[in-house]
Each structure stands twice: as C-alpha cells, then as structure tokens.
Write a protein that holds these residues in place. Structure first.
Motif, PDB file in Angstrom:
ATOM      1  N   GLU A 215       0.822  -1.210   0.000  1.00 46.58           N
ATOM      2  CA  GLU A 215       0.000   0.000   0.000  1.00 46.58           C
ATOM      3  C   GLU A 215       0.857   1.261   0.000  1.00 46.58           C
ATOM      4  OE1 GLU A 215      -2.632  -0.252   3.318  1.00 46.58           O
ATOM      5  OE2 GLU A 215      -3.658  -2.049   2.577  1.00 46.58           O
ATOM      6  N   ALA A 219       0.826   3.970  -2.931  1.00 49.32           N
ATOM      7  CA  ALA A 219       0.435   5.338  -2.581  1.00 49.32           C
ATOM      8  C   ALA A 219       1.460   6.349  -3.093  1.00 49.32           C
ATOM      9  CB  ALA A 219       0.290   5.466  -1.068  1.00 49.32           C
ATOM     10  N   ARG A 220       2.705   5.906  -3.150  1.00 50.07           N
ATOM     11  CA  ARG A 220       3.771   6.809  -3.594  1.00 50.07           C
ATOM     12  C   ARG A 220       3.931   6.823  -5.110  1.00 50.07           C
ATOM     13  NH1 ARG A 220       9.887   6.922  -1.016  1.00 50.07           N
ATOM     14  NH2 ARG A 220      10.666   8.702  -2.238  1.00 50.07           N
TER      15      ARG A 220
END
Length: 322
Positions: A215, A219-220
C-alpha cells in the motif's frame, strides 16, 4: 468470497513451500545443533599440560575448546555427503500436507477477515487490524496443521541422528500413523502451543507487513506500479520482518517437537519455557537465533514466491466465483 481466498492462498503456499524446502531443512538442522546426547555435547578437550615438580608429575587440564559448528553451507555439504541430493528433500510430503492444512487455512481466513473489516472501515484497514487478522488466522491455521508440522520437523531432523536412533518414517502418512500408535493421538499436538504462537507471529508480521508495504509503494508511485517489482519488494520486506520476529519461538518449537521421550522417563523438556531456559543456560541467549541466516534465506524466498504466486493466481481467478 470465502472459498476463493482459501484456494488462492493454498496454491501459492504449496508452491512456495516445496520450492524452499531444502532451505527449511537446513534451518531445522542448525536449530538442533548443540542438542545432541550428553557425550556428543561434551566439548573437545585439548591435551593436558604436564610438568615435573620435584619427584612428582603435575598435570593441569586445559579449559575445554568448543567444537565449531558448521554454518548453512557446511550443513548442506554434510547432508549431500551423508544422504545425497534426495536428503535435501527429506520430509517434503509433510511440507506439502502442512501447507495444505496450515497455510491454506491462515491465508484464506486472513483474506476473509481483511475484506470484512475493510468494508466495516469504509474501505481502509489500519495496520493494527491487519495484525489482528494475522494473529487470528495464524493461530487457527497452526492448530489445524500441527500434526503435519510435527511430522515435518521429525522427518527433516532424522538424518542427523545415528542410524540406530532414526525414526525412518516412509512418508507423512506413516509418520502420523506411527506417532498415533506409539505415542497416542495427543502426541500429534505436541508443541502445539509453540506452533500456534509462532504462526500467529509469522502470519501477523508477514501478511500485515506485505499489505502495508504494498500500500505504501502504491500510494507513492500510483496504481500503475502494481506489478512484479512492487510485489517482490513488499514480500521481501515481509519475509525479513517475519524471520526476525519468529526465530526464537521457532528454535524452541523445533526442539520440543523433535525430543524423544523414553517410556517411564521424564521428557527432556517440561514445556516451552523449560526448553527456552535450558537452551539459554547451556548455549547462551544467541542460541535462540540459531538457524537465523537460513531462516532469513528461506523466509525471504518463501515469502517472495508466496506473494508473487498469489498475485498471479488472483489474476487467473479474477473473474471466477466459487
């Protein structure tokens, strides 16, 4: 939703377990080092120092010199010399049954809990809920798979024993049948408390770390990064965390499961705590991290193969409902 997670997790676990079995075997052999018979455990003595004092000869014994223990490569070489290449796959039938029972249960149950709790939390599952799901799933899976786990440890350890002391189980079925006949049905759950504790630690750290790391990467880097590179990176991190967290429990579990109890004689260990205390007293605190290098070497590849295979299996079953 329920059955699908078990099937996907089971397939991935069996593939990962079989492909890393030799590394697990080396780990078990290393964890049992220093636990041989009293005679074998005696350190080698250097020749005594003798000198003349008047008409008498005085002999001063030297301090014992510890016998160096082989590392992973040395253990592997010993197995190949004594048992041949097939020796590296001792107990693989038990590994397959263990993965079928233990890992299928824990992976499927974790998937169910994760999806249910994610829906309850508006699509977001915090880390502590992932850890809780892993603890529950690991504990249940270990209780189900303990007989196969016990058989696997004994079959993997058999080759290090003298010929007269070997159990010589032909297969996991033969191992379970003989344990039941000779030691009783309850013996199939010997060390189950340790197995459950270890499984809870491994599952919580392994699965929660993988999900959390994946995750964080997505997300990055965005959803487009959801590929092989992300899966390998997240699973490798999960493998290291799981190995570091579980190794001490794993050492104690291996020794308790492998101990031989002579009829009418007290067992070598009264329980997990007794085993841990005796290990630390006789071999030092770092004995609880025996086999750590092969544990990491095995846990890393196992976790990578597990999650990479799982992601591919999920793609195959993406549109299949069962």
């Amino acid at each position: 939703m329920g059955v699908k997670g078990f099937v996907e997790g089971g397939i991935a676990s069996i593939v990962a377990g079989c492909s890393t079995h030799p590394l697990d075997l080396i780990k078990v052999r290393m964890q049992l080092q220093g636990e041989s018979s009293a005679a074998a455990a005696q350190p080698a003595l250097r020749p005594a120092l003798a000198f003349q004092a008047g008409a008498h000869t005085v002999t001063l014994p030297h301090a014992p010199t510890p016998v160096p223990k082989p590392g992973p490569i040395g253990i592997c070489t010993q197995i190949l010399r004594a048992e041949g290449a097939a020796g590296l796959f001792s107990g693989i039938s038990a590994t397959m049954l263990r993965q079928t029972l233990y890992s299928t249960t824990r992976m499927g149950l974790y998937d169910i809990l994760k999806k249910r709790w994610t829906q309850e939390n508006a699509g977001v599952l915090p880390l502590h809920r992932k850890i809780a799901a892993g603890l529950i799933a690991g504990g249940v899976g270990a209780a189900v798979g303990n007989p196969a786990d016990l058989a696997m440890v004994r079959m993997q350890a058999d080759g290090r024993l003298p010929l007269a002391d070997r159990r010589n189980y032909r297969s996991v079925g033969d191992a379970i049948a003989r344990m039941t006949r000779d030691e009783g049905v309850r013996s199939l759950w010997r060390g189950s408390a340790l197995t459950v504790n270890r499984a809870m630690i491994v599952t919580a750290s392994q699965l929660a770390t993988y999900d959390q790391a994946k995750e964080a990467i997505l997300a990055r880097r965005g959803p487009a990064a959801d590929g092989l590179g992300t899966h390998v990176a997240a699973s490798f991190a999960a493998g290291i965390v799981a190995a570091a967290a579980s190794n001490p429990v794993d050492v104690v579990k291996t020794r308790v499961m492998n101990m031989k109890v002579a009829p009418g004689a007290p067992p070598p260990y009264a329980g997990a705590l007794d085993c841990a205390l005796k290990t630390v007293r006789s071999e030092g605190v770092m004995a609880l991290y025996k086999g750590f290098i092969p544990t990491v070497s095995r846990q890393g590849p196992f976790t990578v193969v597990l999650f990479v295979t799982l992601e591919q299996v999920r793609k195959v079953f993406k549109d299949v409902e069962f």
